[in-house]
Design a protein around this motif. Sequence first.
Motif, PDB file in Angstrom:
ATOM      1  N   VAL A  22      -1.127  -2.107   1.883  1.00  0.00           N
ATOM      2  CA  VAL A  22      -0.799  -1.177   3.030  1.00  0.00           C
ATOM      3  C   VAL A  22       0.856  -1.625   3.141  1.00  0.00           C
ATOM      4  O   VAL A  22       0.812  -2.336   4.077  1.00  0.00           O
ATOM      5  N   THR A  23       1.459  -0.671   3.809  1.00  0.00           N
ATOM      6  CA  THR A  23       3.108  -1.277   3.892  1.00  0.00           C
ATOM      7  C   THR A  23       3.105  -0.928   4.710  1.00  0.00           C
ATOM      8  O   THR A  23       2.731   0.841   5.031  1.00  0.00           O
ATOM      9  N   ASP A  24       3.568  -1.127   5.752  1.00  0.00           N
ATOM     10  CA  ASP A  24       4.876  -0.620   6.785  1.00  0.00           C
ATOM     11  C   ASP A  24       6.607  -1.159   7.190  1.00  0.00           C
ATOM     12  O   ASP A  24       6.076  -2.209   7.453  1.00  0.00           O
ATOM     13  N   ALA A  25       7.598  -0.331   6.516  1.00  0.00           N
ATOM     14  CA  ALA A  25       8.436  -0.996   7.210  1.00  0.00           C
ATOM     15  C   ALA A  25       9.291  -2.166   6.375  1.00  0.00           C
ATOM     16  O   ALA A  25      10.083  -3.117   7.061  1.00  0.00           O
ATOM     17  N   ARG A  27       6.583  -4.582   5.688  1.00  0.00           N
ATOM     18  CA  ARG A  27       5.832  -5.174   6.144  1.00  0.00           C
ATOM     19  C   ARG A  27       4.753  -4.963   5.736  1.00  0.00           C
ATOM     20  O   ARG A  27       3.854  -3.683   4.976  1.00  0.00           O
ATOM     21  N   TYR A  28       3.164  -5.540   5.086  1.00  0.00           N
ATOM     22  CA  TYR A  28       2.369  -5.406   5.270  1.00  0.00           C
ATOM     23  C   TYR A  28       0.950  -6.023   5.710  1.00  0.00           C
ATOM     24  O   TYR A  28       1.132  -7.258   6.239  1.00  0.00           O
ATOM     25  N   LEU A  29      -0.363  -4.579   5.523  1.00  0.00           N
ATOM     26  CA  LEU A  29      -1.365  -5.586   6.927  1.00  0.00           C
ATOM     27  C   LEU A  29      -1.557  -6.315   5.549  1.00  0.00           C
ATOM     28  O   LEU A  29      -2.321  -6.268   4.755  1.00  0.00           O
ATOM     29  N   MET A  30      -1.819  -7.723   6.565  1.00  0.00           N
ATOM     30  CA  MET A  30      -3.140  -9.125   6.499  1.00  0.00           C
ATOM     31  C   MET A  30      -3.983  -8.948   7.415  1.00  0.00           C
ATOM     32  O   MET A  30      -4.072  -8.706   8.216  1.00  0.00           O
ATOM     33  N   VAL A  31      -4.889  -9.975   6.722  1.00  0.00           N
ATOM     34  CA  VAL A  31      -5.556 -10.422   7.162  1.00  0.00           C
ATOM     35  C   VAL A  31      -6.310 -12.054   7.983  1.00  0.00           C
ATOM     36  O   VAL A  31      -5.595 -12.737   6.619  1.00  0.00           O
ATOM     37  N   GLU A  32      -6.415 -12.375   8.698  1.00  0.00           N
ATOM     38  CA  GLU A  32      -6.765 -13.832   9.145  1.00  0.00           C
ATOM     39  C   GLU A  32      -8.026 -14.152   9.077  1.00  0.00           C
ATOM     40  O   GLU A  32      -8.680 -13.786   9.896  1.00  0.00           O
ATOM     41  N   LEU A 116      -3.037  -8.729  11.113  1.00  0.00           N
ATOM     42  CA  LEU A 116      -1.399  -8.855  11.280  1.00  0.00           C
ATOM     43  C   LEU A 116      -0.462  -8.112   9.791  1.00  0.00           C
ATOM     44  O   LEU A 116      -1.502  -8.153   8.825  1.00  0.00           O
ATOM     45  N   TRP A 117       0.773  -8.277  10.560  1.00  0.00           N
ATOM     46  CA  TRP A 117       1.691  -7.549   9.782  1.00  0.00           C
ATOM     47  C   TRP A 117       2.666  -8.357   9.207  1.00  0.00           C
ATOM     48  O   TRP A 117       3.308  -8.846  10.609  1.00  0.00           O
ATOM     49  N   MET A 118       2.798  -8.866   8.079  1.00  0.00           N
ATOM     50  CA  MET A 118       4.168  -9.729   7.305  1.00  0.00           C
ATOM     51  C   MET A 118       4.725  -9.258   6.387  1.00  0.00           C
ATOM     52  O   MET A 118       4.542  -8.244   5.819  1.00  0.00           O
ATOM     53  N   THR A 119       5.759  -9.891   6.208  1.00  0.00           N
ATOM     54  CA  THR A 119       6.918  -9.472   5.041  1.00  0.00           C
ATOM     55  C   THR A 119       6.381 -10.308   4.298  1.00  0.00           C
ATOM     56  O   THR A 119       5.814 -11.288   4.231  1.00  0.00           O
ATOM     57  N   LEU A 136      -0.726 -11.248  -3.446  1.00  0.00           N
ATOM     58  CA  LEU A 136       0.665 -11.478  -3.928  1.00  0.00           C
ATOM     59  C   LEU A 136       1.076 -10.941  -5.653  1.00  0.00           C
ATOM     60  O   LEU A 136       1.790  -9.977  -5.910  1.00  0.00           O
ATOM     61  N   THR A 137       0.136 -10.645  -6.300  1.00  0.00           N
ATOM     62  CA  THR A 137      -0.023 -10.317  -7.512  1.00  0.00           C
ATOM     63  C   THR A 137       0.133  -8.861  -8.016  1.00  0.00           C
ATOM     64  O   THR A 137       0.670  -8.511  -8.634  1.00  0.00           O
ATOM     65  N   SER A 138      -0.958  -8.252  -6.591  1.00  0.00           N
ATOM     66  CA  SER A 138      -1.093  -7.299  -6.451  1.00  0.00           C
ATOM     67  C   SER A 138       0.501  -6.296  -5.109  1.00  0.00           C
ATOM     68  O   SER A 138       0.864  -5.639  -5.538  1.00  0.00           O
ATOM     69  N   ILE A 139       1.028  -7.144  -4.293  1.00  0.00           N
ATOM     70  CA  ILE A 139       2.086  -6.864  -3.822  1.00  0.00           C
ATOM     71  C   ILE A 139       3.317  -6.956  -5.384  1.00  0.00           C
ATOM     72  O   ILE A 139       4.081  -5.566  -4.421  1.00  0.00           O
ATOM     73  N   ASP A 140       3.239  -7.276  -5.704  1.00  0.00           N
ATOM     74  CA  ASP A 140       4.499  -7.831  -6.468  1.00  0.00           C
ATOM     75  C   ASP A 140       4.584  -6.246  -6.975  1.00  0.00           C
ATOM     76  O   ASP A 140       5.446  -6.337  -7.968  1.00  0.00           O
ATOM     77  N   ALA A 141       3.047  -6.088  -7.857  1.00  0.00           N
ATOM     78  CA  ALA A 141       3.081  -4.857  -8.779  1.00  0.00           C
ATOM     79  C   ALA A 141       3.886  -3.892  -7.952  1.00  0.00           C
ATOM     80  O   ALA A 141       3.780  -3.572  -9.251  1.00  0.00           O
ATOM     81  N   TRP A 142       3.061  -3.049  -6.858  1.00  0.00           N
ATOM     82  CA  TRP A 142       3.375  -2.192  -6.339  1.00  0.00           C
ATOM     83  C   TRP A 142       4.846  -2.261  -6.069  1.00  0.00           C
ATOM     84  O   TRP A 142       5.486  -1.119  -5.914  1.00  0.00           O
ATOM     85  N   LEU A 143       5.840  -3.687  -5.473  1.00  0.00           N
ATOM     86  CA  LEU A 143       7.062  -3.774  -5.508  1.00  0.00           C
ATOM     87  C   LEU A 143       7.580  -3.439  -6.673  1.00  0.00           C
ATOM     88  O   LEU A 143       8.997  -2.486  -6.811  1.00  0.00           O
ATOM     89  N   ALA A 144       7.236  -3.450  -7.851  1.00  0.00           N
ATOM     90  CA  ALA A 144       8.022  -3.319  -9.129  1.00  0.00           C
ATOM     91  C   ALA A 144       7.663  -1.682  -9.607  1.00  0.00           C
ATOM     92  O   ALA A 144       8.235  -1.328 -10.577  1.00  0.00           O
TER      93      ALA A 144
END
Length: 162
Positions: A22-25, A27-32, A116-119, A136-144
């Motif tokens: 989930v992205t916004d500006a 940043r990515y929605l994360m859970v701790e 939390l939202w993180m870069t 990171l695999t899924s974030i990087d695939a989305w960024l690609a």
Amino acid sequence: MMADPTPRPEIWRPHVTVACVVTDAGRYLMVEEEVAGRLVCNQPAGHLEDGETLAAAAVRETLEETGWTVELQHLIGVQQWRSSEHGEAVIRFSFAARAVEHDAGRPLDTGIRRALWMTRDEIAGLGERLRSPLVLTSIDAWLAGQRLPLSSLSWVRGGSRE
């Protein structure tokens, strides 16, 4: 006809999980969350439940873990991994989603400390605190630009048993 008394080998069954990017500006929605006594970070993610579609599971898990209602946009991909946490195989369906509405008063799942939202750089900087490399695999695939239509998934109801 008598039942076959021959013992059958156990059928291998991987864990089937879903996750949302989930992205916004930027940043990515994360859970701790606390897992096995460790505080780790992950995307909103969890197990597919019996009778549930993959898409419904992704939306449900995101709401339960973050309080955010999301709208799925794409399937990013399917990752196969052997968990270092429990040693078992995981098949993970990663989705891209858009945040729609937040319920700040909604209780979060057991073990979830906060959303939390993180870069991407902040996420990469977590190192061993990442729950899995699939984050990171899924974030990087989305960024690609990896995006598959949601229509590439289907739910077939009923059918015969073999």
